[in-house]
Design a protein around this motif. Sequence first.
Motif, short mmCIF file in Angstrom:
data_model
loop_
_atom_site.label_atom_id
_atom_site.label_comp_id
_atom_site.label_asym_id
_atom_site.label_seq_id
_atom_site.Cartn_x
_atom_site.Cartn_y
_atom_site.Cartn_z
N LYS A 1 1.00 -1.19 0.11
CA LYS A 1 0.00 -0.12 0.04
C LYS A 1 0.84 1.22 -0.04
O LYS A 1 0.63 2.33 -0.82
N SER A 2 1.96 1.30 0.79
CA SER A 2 2.79 2.46 0.92
C SER A 2 3.53 2.55 -0.80
O SER A 2 3.61 3.82 -0.86
N TYR A 3 3.82 1.43 -1.07
CA TYR A 3 4.48 1.62 -2.39
C TYR A 3 3.45 2.13 -3.65
O TYR A 3 4.07 3.21 -4.54
N PHE A 4 2.47 1.49 -3.82
CA PHE A 4 1.57 1.81 -5.05
C PHE A 4 0.50 2.99 -4.53
O PHE A 4 0.29 3.64 -5.57
N GLY A 5 0.23 3.16 -3.17
CA GLY A 5 -0.71 4.31 -2.85
C GLY A 5 -2.12 4.14 -3.61
O GLY A 5 -2.61 2.90 -3.72
N ALA A 6 -2.67 5.26 -4.25
CA ALA A 6 -3.91 5.19 -4.70
C ALA A 6 -3.91 4.38 -5.79
O ALA A 6 -5.10 3.89 -6.49
N LEU A 7 -2.81 4.01 -6.66
CA LEU A 7 -2.97 3.01 -7.66
C LEU A 7 -3.48 1.70 -7.24
O LEU A 7 -4.31 0.99 -8.03
N ALA A 8 -3.08 1.08 -6.11
CA ALA A 8 -3.65 -0.06 -5.62
C ALA A 8 -4.98 0.07 -4.81
O ALA A 8 -5.56 -0.94 -4.40
N TYR A 9 -5.14 1.43 -4.36
CA TYR A 9 -6.39 1.58 -3.68
C TYR A 9 -7.36 2.74 -4.27
O TYR A 9 -7.68 3.66 -3.42
N PRO A 10 -7.58 2.68 -5.50
CA PRO A 10 -8.09 4.05 -6.00
C PRO A 10 -9.51 4.13 -5.43
O PRO A 10 -10.15 5.16 -5.47
N GLN A 11 -10.26 3.01 -4.72
CA GLN A 11 -11.56 3.24 -4.25
C GLN A 11 -11.64 2.70 -2.67
O GLN A 11 -12.48 2.71 -2.11
N GLY A 12 -10.45 3.12 -2.24
CA GLY A 12 -10.11 2.92 -0.84
C GLY A 12 -9.97 1.54 -0.24
O GLY A 12 -9.90 1.35 1.09
N GLU A 13 -9.78 0.46 -1.01
CA GLU A 13 -9.77 -0.85 -0.78
C GLU A 13 -8.91 -1.55 -1.78
O GLU A 13 -8.70 -0.89 -2.70
#
Length: 457
Positions: free
Chosen positions: A281-293
């Motif tokens: 999660k820290s590396y990809f950020g919003a790329l991996a969590y675009p909808q919060g999950e």
Amino acid sequence: MRLYASAPPRRTTAPTLLLTALAAALLLVGGLLVFAPDRAAAADPLLSRGKPATASSIEDTGFEPAKAFDGDPATRWASTEGVDPQWIRVDLGAPVTVSRVKLLWEVAYAESYRVEISADGSTWTRLATETAGNGGTDDWTGLAGKGRYLRVYGTERGTPYGYSLYEVEVYGTPDTTTPPTTPPPTTPPGTGAFTVVAAGDIAAQCTASSSSCAHPKTAAQAQRINPRFYVTMGDNQYDDARLSDYRNYYDKTWGAFKAKTRPVPGNHETYDPAGPLAGYKSYFGALAYPQGEPYYSYDEGNWHFVALDSNSFDDPDQIQWLKDDLARTTKGCVAAYFHHPLYSSGGHGNDPVSKPVWDILYGAKADLVLNGHDHHYERFAPQDPDGRATPDGIVEIVGGMGGAEPYPIETVQPNSQKRISGTYGVLKLDFTDTTYTWQYVGTDGQVKDSGPTYTCH
């Protein structure tokens, strides 16, 4: 031989033709005029020549379904070997009344098959059934089926090979009694087309300074393809997916196109001492969590893509989200990707954790599932969640050769069509508004396998 049609197929073998010619000559000498009972059907025009065709699979390049409708007796469609059932379908372009279907089999013939017709390409009506086929030419006459789509559906092979047809000829007349149906959307060449590169099980703890380090090579090949975007199927970083490891290894190779990457986590992302998925999660950020999950969806062209976290398929929130997401989409094609494959011939084997998700995807008429976890390449024929081959099933591809140490093939699963272990590479997936196909491309740039072209459900 048991046949369910208004007239049996005529086997046009050489002795039969000779006897027929002799009988005709005798009748003419006697001053008699005799009409064959299927004369009207034989006079109907050929409707299928050059029409768009699809199939459940192809054996290899050069055996595409269109070859069975090109009028050339030297070319043919051939399915993958050793798998039942298989089918070939033609779109006749408009509603017709079919009076005759002629099949010219190659050595790989069907012992049992059905000839079926459909108005919409979804609901099929049986025109004829063969249960004791012996190859050669089958000429079904006296038929009276109405529809736009016709398919030959093979249920039992007559040889250990696959199914192969030199020609499928469909005769009939335009149907003026049935209002035209709205056809499935078609795609002019190039419209809605895009390419995606996918891989799983990527960054071992090594760098390009080591000649045996594979992920710099798969990254270079992925970047050369220059797709619309990249997909990862989990275990992106070994061994514990710490943020420091992502920065030291993954980021040096696949990180070059991080902004165009749409990842999912694998089981190694859960091993992080900082907490499950913490480094991911820290590396990809919003790329991996675009909808919060750690699960999300997005659209490209006429495709709806669903990215799932298979580490938490027991999470009722993710399952309910998936059901709601699929119910909302208006796209004509659906692809899903996650780490753990339901079916695999590799070391990990089949993973039942994915079965409930397959049930949901199958119910939504999803087309394609991409997985990693086992470190090999494998493609499967369309199948249902219980592993039964069906034209309406989901195509699964395991693409776990992104850079981690290869796993051997252990137990070959039913419906597995091709398996490659030990050759690192990436999936190059080509999508249009109505179809998809792919290639497995090695780090040397050579195509190691090509998948069939499938039409969306």
